[in-house]
Design an enzyme around this catalytic site. Structure first.
Site, short mmCIF file in Angstrom:
data_model
loop_
_atom_site.label_atom_id
_atom_site.label_comp_id
_atom_site.label_asym_id
_atom_site.label_seq_id
_atom_site.Cartn_x
_atom_site.Cartn_y
_atom_site.Cartn_z
CE LYS A 7 43.59 41.76 39.84
NZ LYS A 7 42.27 42.30 39.42
C1 LIG Z 1 41.56 43.37 40.09
C2 LIG Z 1 40.63 44.21 39.29
C3 LIG Z 1 40.22 45.50 39.70
C4 LIG Z 1 40.64 46.10 41.02
O1 LIG Z 1 42.01 46.44 41.06
P1 LIG Z 1 42.76 46.61 42.46
O2 LIG Z 1 44.19 46.82 42.15
O3 LIG Z 1 42.50 45.33 43.21
O4 LIG Z 1 42.14 47.79 43.15
C5 LIG Z 1 39.39 46.22 38.86
N1 LIG Z 1 38.95 45.70 37.70
C6 LIG Z 1 39.30 44.48 37.27
C7 LIG Z 1 38.77 43.97 35.98
C8 LIG Z 1 40.16 43.68 38.05
O5 LIG Z 1 40.51 42.44 37.61
#
Ligand SMILES: *Cc1c(COP(=O)(O)O)cnc(C)c1O
Length: 493
Positions: free
Chosen positions: A112
């Protein structure tokens, strides 16, 4: 023709890219999608010699036409700098015959960071462009990764403030420590007595609270969102799909134009949707592999055409994917209905009222860009161990889910890139237990130190700093007190 954004629920609701970033969610409840797919001719051999930042400028320009190259470079250079502990930003690592795209080299060790380290700068520019002098107040409920990543991105960014609500007992120990030690004069975070759903529901209420909104406006402030419904988070994520492909070309693993697969550990469907856009602008992707954990609502949807959130909720070792309503799926539905906003709205209304919806056979036949399956908890554990034993490479549980499902996909002739979304050091207990034959149990710093003896990579500085970091946020409130908390933080009368 210039690219604008329109709501998935109302084709008359058209705004510029910068306005879409400022608003986050459309007022009709829909999500903003581009009015057209930008036309481009990606020259992969040329791009193979460009840096992450240069590729970011090219791709983001396509989707954000009301930003100049200069403005984009300003944002890109502020976001993708020494905050990342790898110059490549998202390095591609070969393990056996698979490739891992490491998206966890940012300040909070989860993917993120890629979008949330640039979103504050895009928002600031968007505010200038639209002559919006108000202070932007970001309200976020988090189950762990988004809250810290967003605070890190917005910390000390002028004319912004961020308030994060996390469930008292729903986040991992490291995720909690990361949040309560957050620096920055404009960051505020509090625990909520209750679960993530309580926090999330209340945040939505805050957005719709007329009285609060008008008081906020009177104080020259405006609310916005930092979650993946904002296109300002989606667009920066398209970049690393293109980047990964160009590194495969550069290292001679593939010829330019050859098809590859991407396997994506999926929760809210934001990351994989960025891959879908990458394919639409011409990246040679055969299949986007949608990997779920035990909360396999998406697997069922892709396999049957039925989306049904009326099912048990499991707490798994990959908590950032523990989700039953994947909000970005709405954008895919919009394309499956051939951009029919009335039909898209109908499906989302069905979901709100009944908790499920069913797509038509014709819509289902358009799902061939995807392959979907899930990994059980046991399979996730086994995968962490196998990858370690065979490849001497340590992965986190989310990445393990994507690896396991990529292995289930039968057409394996094509190179597959697995999106590695978190550092194993973010989930040391689970990873340590999985890679040791006797299932070694350890907590906190002990688990981290033990894990370091297995992983060939040193403990990231962001984890080491946590050990002695000063606790700055001690608040704990009930969900009912959230309105008052916001009023207090914003000094509203
Ligand atoms: C948020 C997240 C995901 C999922 O991603 P999305 O965009 O919500 O599908 C997968 N792995 C980690 C470590 C995350 O923080």
């Amino acid at each position: 023709m210039t690219l604008f954004y329109k709501s998935t629920r109302d084709s008359e609701n058209v705004v510029s890219a910068s306005q879409a970033i400022l608003q986050g969610l459309a007022v009709d409840g829909g999500l903003y999608v581009p009015t057209e797919i930008p036309e481009t001719d990606l020259d992969f051999k040329h791009l193979a010699n460009q840096s992450y930042q240069e590729i970011a400028a090219l791709i983001m320009q396509l989707f954000l036409p009301d930003f100049t190259q200069e403005e984009l470079y300003e944002c890109i250079n502020k976001a993708y700098d020494q905050k990342f502990d790898n110059q490549e930003i998202t390095p591609l690592v070969k393990v056996g015959d698979q490739y891992y795209l490491e998206l966890f080299h940012g300040p909070t060790l989860a993917f993120k960071d890629i979008a949330l380290s640039i979103l504050p700068h895009l928002m600031k520019k968007a505010a200038q462009k639209n002559n919006m002098a108000k202070e932007i107040v970001i309200l976020t409920a988090t189950s762990g990764d988004t809250g810290k990543s967003a605070m890190e991105g917005f910390a000390d960014v002028k004319n912004t403030r961020i308030i994060v609500f996390y469930p008292e007992s729903g986040v991992s120990p490291i995720q909690k420590k990361q949040m309560i030690t957050q620096k920055g004069e404009n960051t505020f975070v509090t625990a909520i007595k209750g679960n993530f759903d309580d926090a999330q529901r209340k945040v939505k209420e805050l957005f719709n609270d007329e009285n609060l909104r008008s008081k906020t406006a009177d104080n020259n402030k405006v609310f916005s969102s930092a979650n993946s419904i904002n296109i300002g988070r989606l667009v920066p994520q398209i970049v690393y799909y293109v980047y990964a492909y160009t590194r495969l070309v550069k290292s001679g693993q593939i010829e330019s134009g050859e098809e590859v697969n991407f396997s994506v550990p999926t929760g809210n469907f934001g990351d994989i949707l960025a891959g879908f856009y990458a394919k639409k602008i011409g990246l040679p992707i055969r299949r986007l592999i949608c990997a779920s954990n035990q909360n396999n609502v998406l697997t069922d949807f892709f396999q049957t055409g039925n989306y049904d959130r009326n099912r048990p909720f499991y707490v798994t070792s990959s908590p950032s994917m523990d989700i039953l309503v994947s909000s970005n799926l709405e954008r895919l539905l919009f394309y499956l209905t051939k951009e029919d906003t009335v039909q898209t709205k109908q499906l989302m209304d069905d979901l709100n009222k009944r908790g499920n919806y069913k797509i038509t056979a014709e819509m289902k036949s358009a799902l061939s860009d995807f392959f979907a399956d899930f990994a059980s908890e046991k399979e996730t554990d086994q995968t962490i161990r196998e990858v370690y034993e065979k490849g001497n490479y340590v992965i986190d549980p989310h990445t393990a889910v994507a690896t396991c499902v990529a292995n289930k996909y039968e057409e394996k002739m094509l190179p597959t890139v697995i999106l590695s979304t978190a550092s194993p050091y973010k989930f040391p207990q689970a990873v340590l237990q999985a890679i040791t034959k006797e299932g070694e149990k350890a907590e906190g710093i002990e688990a981290i130190n033990k894990l370091e003896t297995f992983a060939e990579i040193p403990v990231p500085a962001a984890i080491e700093e946590l050990e002695n970091a000063e606790i700055k946020h001690n608040d704990k409130i009930s969900a009912e007190e959230m309105t008052h908390y916001v009023e207090k933080v914003l000094n509203l009368k």
